[in-house]
Design an enzyme around this catalytic site. Sequence first.
Site, mmCIF file in Angstrom:
data_model
loop_
_atom_site.group_PDB
_atom_site.id
_atom_site.type_symbol
_atom_site.label_atom_id
_atom_site.label_comp_id
_atom_site.label_asym_id
_atom_site.label_seq_id
_atom_site.Cartn_x
_atom_site.Cartn_y
_atom_site.Cartn_z
ATOM 1 N N MET A 82 -1.147 0.209 -1.217
ATOM 2 C CA MET A 82 -1.891 0.618 -0.011
ATOM 3 C C MET A 82 -1.148 1.769 0.646
ATOM 4 O O MET A 82 -0.409 1.584 1.617
ATOM 5 C CB MET A 82 -2.029 -0.571 0.931
ATOM 6 C CG MET A 82 -3.016 -1.597 0.435
ATOM 7 S SD MET A 82 -3.254 -2.897 1.619
ATOM 8 C CE MET A 82 -4.651 -3.763 0.904
ATOM 9 N N HIS A 140 23.352 24.598 -3.463
ATOM 10 C CA HIS A 140 24.528 23.949 -2.889
ATOM 11 C C HIS A 140 24.791 24.506 -1.497
ATOM 12 O O HIS A 140 24.722 25.720 -1.309
ATOM 13 C CB HIS A 140 25.753 24.217 -3.778
ATOM 14 C CG HIS A 140 27.015 23.701 -3.172
ATOM 15 N ND1 HIS A 140 27.333 22.359 -3.189
ATOM 16 C CD2 HIS A 140 28.020 24.328 -2.515
ATOM 17 C CE1 HIS A 140 28.492 22.177 -2.573
ATOM 18 N NE2 HIS A 140 28.935 23.360 -2.145
ATOM 19 N N GLY A 163 8.195 -11.133 7.726
ATOM 20 C CA GLY A 163 7.880 -10.315 6.560
ATOM 21 C C GLY A 163 8.779 -9.098 6.462
ATOM 22 O O GLY A 163 8.756 -8.221 7.328
ATOM 23 N N GLY A 194 -20.951 2.105 9.651
ATOM 24 C CA GLY A 194 -21.875 2.241 8.525
ATOM 25 C C GLY A 194 -22.076 0.937 7.774
ATOM 26 O O GLY A 194 -21.145 0.165 7.581
ATOM 27 N N ASP A 234 -7.335 1.760 0.165
ATOM 28 C CA ASP A 234 -6.887 0.379 0.353
ATOM 29 C C ASP A 234 -7.938 -0.672 0.001
ATOM 30 O O ASP A 234 -7.589 -1.844 -0.139
ATOM 31 C CB ASP A 234 -6.464 0.151 1.820
ATOM 32 C CG ASP A 234 -5.154 0.840 2.171
ATOM 33 O OD1 ASP A 234 -4.629 1.590 1.317
ATOM 34 O OD2 ASP A 234 -4.652 0.630 3.283
ATOM 35 N N GLU A 286 11.993 -13.704 6.107
ATOM 36 C CA GLU A 286 11.319 -13.304 4.869
ATOM 37 C C GLU A 286 11.219 -14.506 3.926
ATOM 38 O O GLU A 286 12.163 -15.260 3.745
ATOM 39 C CB GLU A 286 12.076 -12.128 4.215
ATOM 40 C CG GLU A 286 11.707 -11.804 2.781
ATOM 41 C CD GLU A 286 10.231 -11.484 2.542
ATOM 42 O OE1 GLU A 286 9.653 -10.665 3.277
ATOM 43 O OE2 GLU A 286 9.654 -12.075 1.603
ATOM 44 N N GLY A 319 -10.669 1.257 4.028
ATOM 45 C CA GLY A 319 -9.266 0.916 4.278
ATOM 46 C C GLY A 319 -8.952 -0.562 4.314
ATOM 47 O O GLY A 319 -9.593 -1.381 3.646
ATOM 48 N N TYR A 348 7.418 -3.079 4.094
ATOM 49 C CA TYR A 348 7.424 -1.734 4.664
ATOM 50 C C TYR A 348 7.314 -1.756 6.191
ATOM 51 O O TYR A 348 8.108 -1.140 6.899
ATOM 52 C CB TYR A 348 6.233 -0.936 4.116
ATOM 53 C CG TYR A 348 6.435 -0.319 2.759
ATOM 54 C CD1 TYR A 348 6.788 -1.105 1.664
ATOM 55 C CD2 TYR A 348 6.250 1.040 2.558
ATOM 56 C CE1 TYR A 348 6.949 -0.527 0.406
ATOM 57 C CE2 TYR A 348 6.409 1.627 1.313
ATOM 58 C CZ TYR A 348 6.756 0.839 0.241
ATOM 59 O OH TYR A 348 6.925 1.407 -0.986
ATOM 60 N N ILE A 349 6.286 -2.445 6.693
ATOM 61 C CA ILE A 349 6.018 -2.414 8.142
ATOM 62 C C ILE A 349 7.128 -3.098 8.911
ATOM 63 O O ILE A 349 7.652 -2.557 9.894
ATOM 64 C CB ILE A 349 4.649 -3.072 8.458
ATOM 65 C CG1 ILE A 349 3.526 -2.210 7.875
ATOM 66 C CG2 ILE A 349 4.469 -3.279 9.970
ATOM 67 C CD1 ILE A 349 2.130 -2.748 8.079
HETATM 68 P P1 NAI Z 1 4.365 -5.960 2.522
HETATM 69 O O1 NAI Z 1 3.476 -6.537 1.478
HETATM 70 O O2 NAI Z 1 5.105 -4.706 2.273
HETATM 71 O O3 NAI Z 1 5.442 -7.083 2.967
HETATM 72 C C1 NAI Z 1 5.058 -8.370 3.452
HETATM 73 C C2 NAI Z 1 6.244 -9.295 3.359
HETATM 74 O O4 NAI Z 1 5.933 -10.510 4.031
HETATM 75 C C3 NAI Z 1 6.627 -9.694 1.935
HETATM 76 O O5 NAI Z 1 7.975 -9.429 1.726
HETATM 77 C C4 NAI Z 1 6.283 -11.188 1.872
HETATM 78 O O6 NAI Z 1 7.133 -11.890 0.987
HETATM 79 C C5 NAI Z 1 6.499 -11.617 3.325
HETATM 80 N N1 NAI Z 1 5.792 -12.858 3.720
HETATM 81 C C6 NAI Z 1 4.514 -13.198 3.433
HETATM 82 N N2 NAI Z 1 4.224 -14.438 3.987
HETATM 83 C C7 NAI Z 1 5.332 -14.854 4.639
HETATM 84 C C8 NAI Z 1 5.668 -16.029 5.401
HETATM 85 N N3 NAI Z 1 4.792 -17.022 5.637
HETATM 86 N N4 NAI Z 1 6.935 -16.146 5.919
HETATM 87 C C9 NAI Z 1 7.847 -15.152 5.715
HETATM 88 N N5 NAI Z 1 7.576 -14.029 5.005
HETATM 89 C C10 NAI Z 1 6.332 -13.862 4.465
HETATM 90 O O7 NAI Z 1 3.405 -5.846 3.806
HETATM 91 P P2 NAI Z 1 3.544 -5.000 5.142
HETATM 92 O O8 NAI Z 1 4.954 -4.693 5.468
HETATM 93 O O9 NAI Z 1 2.739 -5.788 6.136
HETATM 94 O O10 NAI Z 1 2.813 -3.641 4.797
HETATM 95 C C11 NAI Z 1 1.420 -3.647 4.452
HETATM 96 C C12 NAI Z 1 1.056 -2.436 3.632
HETATM 97 O O11 NAI Z 1 1.177 -1.276 4.397
HETATM 98 C C13 NAI Z 1 1.940 -2.300 2.416
HETATM 99 O O12 NAI Z 1 1.107 -2.369 1.294
HETATM 100 C C14 NAI Z 1 2.576 -0.938 2.532
HETATM 101 O O13 NAI Z 1 2.439 -0.245 1.318
HETATM 102 C C15 NAI Z 1 1.783 -0.247 3.629
HETATM 103 N N6 NAI Z 1 2.712 0.539 4.461
HETATM 104 C C16 NAI Z 1 3.318 1.641 3.941
HETATM 105 C C17 NAI Z 1 4.228 2.359 4.677
HETATM 106 C C18 NAI Z 1 4.883 3.545 4.079
HETATM 107 O O14 NAI Z 1 4.395 4.070 3.113
HETATM 108 N N7 NAI Z 1 6.015 3.992 4.599
HETATM 109 C C19 NAI Z 1 4.576 1.966 6.052
HETATM 110 C C20 NAI Z 1 3.894 0.794 6.482
HETATM 111 C C21 NAI Z 1 3.002 0.135 5.709
#
Ligand code: NAI
Length: 467
Positions: free
Chosen positions: A320, A446, A181, A116, A314, A204, A145, A184-185
């Site tokens: 997100m 319990h 990084g 779209g 998102d 990290e 998204g 979460y992921i």
């Molecule tokens: P994130 O924002 O959670 O973590 C990214 C990490 O990468 C941070 O800790 C940051 O400091 C680090 N980073 C950035 N640049 C870097 C570098 N050059 N060298 C080393 N470390 C570096 O992002 P993520 O894990 O990719 O997740 C993306 C989104 O997906 C999040 O907003 C999360 O909320 C969502 N998500 C949620 C899940 C859940 O609800 N269980 C599961 C998976 C994703």
Amino acid sequence: MEKNFDVIVIGGGPGGYVCAIRSAQLGLKTACIESRGTLGGTCLNVGCIPSKSLLNLSDNYRKAKKDFSEQGIEISDLKLNIKKMMLSKDKSVQILTKGVEFLFKKNKVTYIKGKGEISSPNGVTVSEGEKKTTYNSKNIVIATGSQSTSLPGLKIDEKNIVSSTGALSLKEVPKELIVIGGGYIGLEMGSVWSRLGSKVTVLEYLDHITPGMDREISNEFQKILKKQGINFKLNNKVNSVKIDKNKIVIDYTNNKTSENENVSCDKVLVSVGRKPYTDGLNLKKVGIKSDIKGRIEVNNKLQTSVENIYAIGDVIKGPMLAHKAEEEGIAVAEILAGQAGHVNYDVIPGVIYTSPEVATVGKTEEQLKKLNLNYKVGKFPFLANSRAKVNNETDGFVKVLADSKTDKVLGVHIIGPHCGDMIAEMALAMEFGASAEDIARTCHAHPTHTEAIKEAALAVDKRSIHF
Ligand code: NAI
């Protein structure tokens, strides 16, 4: 096919499809446009659902390999069949995406396949191959998204250098997996492959993992993951990733010493965050404003700078998370139907589905300090919870933060077994403006893990029973 609608939702992920279903339920003539070929967005196709499937399956494997024999369950010929595991994951995804299609039919939402583009404030042009069709609508909802971000100059090939999408479909277990990084992921997918046999190292940038999480929980989380075999290299900024013959070499700078170091592996997961996906929507031309991070700007009714065009999930500010997008989808549908749609952004739970899980809702201790709010803390370890003890899952604790004067619960942070489900009780309590005492005086069955919540609430006034 019908060309005129009350609402056209662009994007069939959790925000978009929920918005479409609710709009149709409220009597609005609704269409949802989706280009992927299946409904459910990132979450159902290449995100939450397949990752939770692999987290569950890999945890079963880990338990069978490491824990069962101690518990008297002896398996002599345990084998991992990764192909079958992936098929099981794919089957779960297929069932759920088909389920959304069924819900569309049931609720009379028109499902339009294609990409779209907003051609005018009341028009969306959908391209499917060479074919272009323009549909008209009183209102448009953008729910397109997000997509993975990468590092400057780094190309994700989804084979050796993968995003979460590639990490969900590896054909064999990598010997060494480097995760860039520790969010979460990175921690969810790092856990999956570590359990299946990879040597996993998380690189990290910050001096701690899971930025934004209550620091005490984050520190405990890292300790537990380390105990499970995941290696952490904190305070390191990744500069480049290069494929050198059969190895991948990652170059990074130690933030403390400014020294350059490198490490090699056979697969890299790049999980350094996600960014809004608005490519090809034609936002600028129709006058929709975005901020510096590419997030569409909306007011408190989720309206963009063009009055009849809304945005959710998102593509706008906020966490997100699929469930946040769903709430926004419902709010917009209700606003469009003349009701008072609303999202309480103070009570959006967050869960990391590792083992143990991590779950959080409300303010962290760091946020309360920053806001200069006086608070009391109640904590209770799963080590003292009878159910956790009999199940051999005693890692972690519950932390309840309550206002010093009013006792109102301001935040709850848990690391421990099944807390991803337990956090719902705390979200509900906070929606009702509960005090720690309200939770402490609620009878909890319990033996259940939820008793740890009651005990942490009791601990706010230093009267926990079992610890
Ligand atoms: P994130 O924002 O959670 O973590 C990214 C990490 O990468 C941070 O800790 C940051 O400091 C680090 N980073 C950035 N640049 C870097 C570098 N050059 N060298 C080393 N470390 C570096 O992002 P993520 O894990 O990719 O997740 C993306 C989104 O997906 C999040 O907003 C999360 O909320 C969502 N998500 C949620 C899940 C859940 O609800 N269980 C599961 C998976 C994703």
